[in-house]
Design an enzyme around this catalytic site. Sequence first.
Site, mmCIF file in Angstrom:
data_model
loop_
_atom_site.group_PDB
_atom_site.id
_atom_site.type_symbol
_atom_site.label_atom_id
_atom_site.label_comp_id
_atom_site.label_asym_id
_atom_site.label_seq_id
_atom_site.Cartn_x
_atom_site.Cartn_y
_atom_site.Cartn_z
ATOM 1 N N ARG A 150 -10.677 -3.390 2.834
ATOM 2 C CA ARG A 150 -11.630 -2.895 4.366
ATOM 3 C C ARG A 150 -13.450 -2.546 3.882
ATOM 4 N NH1 ARG A 150 -7.274 1.990 4.851
ATOM 5 N NH2 ARG A 150 -8.044 2.233 3.040
ATOM 6 N N TYR A 206 6.975 8.461 -2.903
ATOM 7 C CA TYR A 206 6.555 8.205 -1.543
ATOM 8 C C TYR A 206 7.711 8.374 -1.218
ATOM 9 C CZ TYR A 206 1.770 6.822 -2.045
ATOM 10 O OH TYR A 206 0.624 7.079 -2.833
ATOM 11 N N ARG A 250 -7.557 -8.756 9.797
ATOM 12 C CA ARG A 250 -6.670 -7.439 10.256
ATOM 13 C C ARG A 250 -6.420 -7.358 11.401
ATOM 14 N NH1 ARG A 250 -3.442 -4.078 10.497
ATOM 15 N NH2 ARG A 250 -3.543 -1.702 9.683
ATOM 16 N N ARG A 284 -7.599 -3.131 -5.333
ATOM 17 C CA ARG A 284 -7.900 -3.383 -3.835
ATOM 18 C C ARG A 284 -9.390 -4.121 -3.797
ATOM 19 N NH1 ARG A 284 -6.091 1.055 -0.804
ATOM 20 N NH2 ARG A 284 -3.989 1.170 -1.449
ATOM 21 N N ASP A 333 1.870 -4.873 -0.747
ATOM 22 C CA ASP A 333 2.305 -2.837 -1.422
ATOM 23 C C ASP A 333 3.086 -2.956 -1.748
ATOM 24 O OD1 ASP A 333 -0.063 -1.226 0.197
ATOM 25 O OD2 ASP A 333 2.248 -0.503 -0.334
HETATM 26 O O1 CP3 Z 1 -7.084 -5.965 -3.310
HETATM 27 C C1 CP3 Z 1 -5.328 -5.609 -3.922
HETATM 28 O O2 CP3 Z 1 -5.319 -4.613 -4.218
HETATM 29 C C2 CP3 Z 1 -4.511 -6.049 -3.201
HETATM 30 C C3 CP3 Z 1 -3.777 -5.646 -2.614
HETATM 31 C C4 CP3 Z 1 -2.872 -3.966 -2.627
HETATM 32 C C5 CP3 Z 1 -2.984 -3.484 -1.641
HETATM 33 N N1 CP3 Z 1 -2.192 -1.988 -1.655
HETATM 34 C C6 CP3 Z 1 -3.237 -3.295 -0.131
HETATM 35 C C7 CP3 Z 1 -3.271 -2.581 0.485
HETATM 36 C C8 CP3 Z 1 -2.269 -3.591 -3.622
HETATM 37 C C9 CP3 Z 1 -2.105 -3.808 -4.925
HETATM 38 C C10 CP3 Z 1 -1.875 -2.086 -3.231
HETATM 39 C C11 CP3 Z 1 -0.985 -1.584 -3.883
HETATM 40 C C12 CP3 Z 1 -0.825 0.068 -3.975
HETATM 41 N N2 CP3 Z 1 -0.366 0.527 -2.445
HETATM 42 C C13 CP3 Z 1 -0.455 1.248 -4.693
HETATM 43 C C14 CP3 Z 1 -1.120 1.451 -5.975
HETATM 44 C C15 CP3 Z 1 -2.085 1.389 -6.241
HETATM 45 C C16 CP3 Z 1 -2.838 2.087 -5.663
HETATM 46 O O3 CP3 Z 1 -4.220 2.363 -4.770
HETATM 47 O O4 CP3 Z 1 -2.982 3.549 -6.831
HETATM 48 C C17 CP3 Z 1 -0.303 2.470 -3.587
HETATM 49 C C18 CP3 Z 1 0.166 3.906 -4.215
HETATM 50 C C19 CP3 Z 1 -0.290 1.990 -2.374
HETATM 51 C C20 CP3 Z 1 0.572 2.693 -1.028
HETATM 52 C C21 CP3 Z 1 -0.144 2.564 -0.532
HETATM 53 N N3 CP3 Z 1 -0.822 1.524 0.372
HETATM 54 C C22 CP3 Z 1 -1.370 3.696 0.325
HETATM 55 C C23 CP3 Z 1 -1.102 5.869 0.273
HETATM 56 C C24 CP3 Z 1 -2.059 3.217 1.661
HETATM 57 C C25 CP3 Z 1 -3.111 3.683 3.159
HETATM 58 C C26 CP3 Z 1 -3.805 4.090 1.780
HETATM 59 C C27 CP3 Z 1 -4.736 3.092 1.827
HETATM 60 O O5 CP3 Z 1 -5.881 2.997 0.815
HETATM 61 O O6 CP3 Z 1 -5.841 2.302 3.697
HETATM 62 C C28 CP3 Z 1 -1.756 1.580 1.529
HETATM 63 C C29 CP3 Z 1 -2.422 0.301 2.616
HETATM 64 C C30 CP3 Z 1 -3.253 -0.630 2.439
HETATM 65 N N4 CP3 Z 1 -2.687 -1.201 1.262
HETATM 66 C C31 CP3 Z 1 -4.519 -1.203 2.623
HETATM 67 C C32 CP3 Z 1 -3.622 -2.024 2.097
HETATM 68 C C33 CP3 Z 1 -5.607 -3.165 1.753
HETATM 69 C C34 CP3 Z 1 -5.104 -0.436 4.189
HETATM 70 C C35 CP3 Z 1 -3.976 -0.559 5.220
HETATM 71 C C36 CP3 Z 1 -5.030 -1.228 6.319
HETATM 72 O O7 CP3 Z 1 -6.129 -2.222 5.869
HETATM 73 O O8 CP3 Z 1 -5.282 -0.695 7.253
#
Ligand code: CP3
Length: 344
Positions: free
Chosen positions: A27, A148, A36, A23, A73
């Site tokens: 943000r 999910y 974004r 990540r 994602d």
């Molecule tokens: O920088 C990075 O890591 C690259 C991109 C990436 C994202 N999600 C972007 C993202 C990667 C590799 C993921 C993987 C992901 N997504 C996982 C596995 C890793 C982990 O954290 O366990 C999981 C479980 C998800 C599912 C997911 N995506 C959730 C539960 C959420 C909401 C919670 C949150 O953190 O906002 C997301 C959204 C998400 N994925 C964001 C980003 C940058 C935030 C979205 C936003 O900008 O509003």
Amino acid sequence: MIKPILKVLSGEQLETPPVWFMRQAGRHLPEYKKLRTQAKDFIDFCFQPEMAAEATLQPIRRYKMDAAILFADILLIPIGLGRKVTFVPGTGPVLDPLKVTDVEKLELEGAADRISNVFETVKRVSQELDDQTTLIGFCGGPWTVATYMIEGKGSSGKEVAKRFAMQNPKEMEMLLNKLADASADYLIGQAKAGAEVLKIFESWAEGLSPAMFETCVTKPTVRMIERVRSAGIKQPIIGFPRGAGLNMLSFAQQVDVTGLAIGTDTSLTMARDMLGDQLPLQGNLDPLALRIGGSVLKRAVQKVLDDARGPHIFNLGHGVAPDVKIKNVEAVLAHIRTGKGDYV
Ligand code: CP3
């Protein structure tokens, strides 16, 4: 010249471990928040190669991380399979909960093609990276994505998904197999577009009985990797069965991963003792220490460096939180690379 992360994944131990953060694009970066606002929603963002490539590159420009991780994602795969997924600000992902009778309707044929905008992102990023920075593609582990899809949202205990698995083993197997196959095709597409390493995020590998871990995590992951390899893809694969505990051992023995990412809850020392000094490991700084900063962070970083032994890629045990200070990310990198960081 071989890129540092690829060296480590080929079994070399480097004096200064390469580093990237899960990540890292997100943000905590003002430039991400600005970008974004240009997207309709998060999924729209992921499917627009120009914006997604820019988000992938932002942490590389700012921090010179050793890896760029594709901005996408793990929940794009359900969209490829024909399910509806939305991201609700403040809530997280929301999906139509999958019923037992829905499993056979999932459209495996063409699933990866339907989300192939992502391959264009990979292509664009790969053209921008220098000869030191590795591009990592990824997908979710079948079990994590299934939780999910079944629960319809993130949940703490995964009880609905576990009941589904226990009460409907045939349908669960079909679901996991479809996820494994679609995810394999998705990884193959990323590798062909220029991803140099592939990572499987099995973020919810915790709290499973060994028997359920075997059927829901190990078996479908083995199937996924076999499909990737039989397509001729040679890229190293990092497995991340987060929270697997002792199930990590059977995972490492049965799943043909090149390296293992270790979550915060597992000791690097113990992982080394269990898995051997040769296996490339990634991890596992506590994300909370990164949020706290100061001497807490400094000590935690030093402990990871001391415990790692053998081939090691420095990373967090889970993702960067939105309230992390940029100065502290910079301090961690300086500490790893020069021995001294200005923690705040
Ligand atoms: O920088 C990075 O890591 C690259 C991109 C990436 C994202 N999600 C972007 C993202 C990667 C590799 C993921 C993987 C992901 N997504 C996982 C596995 C890793 C982990 O954290 O366990 C999981 C479980 C998800 C599912 C997911 N995506 C959730 C539960 C959420 C909401 C919670 C949150 O953190 O906002 C997301 C959204 C998400 N994925 C964001 C980003 C940058 C935030 C979205 C936003 O900008 O509003």
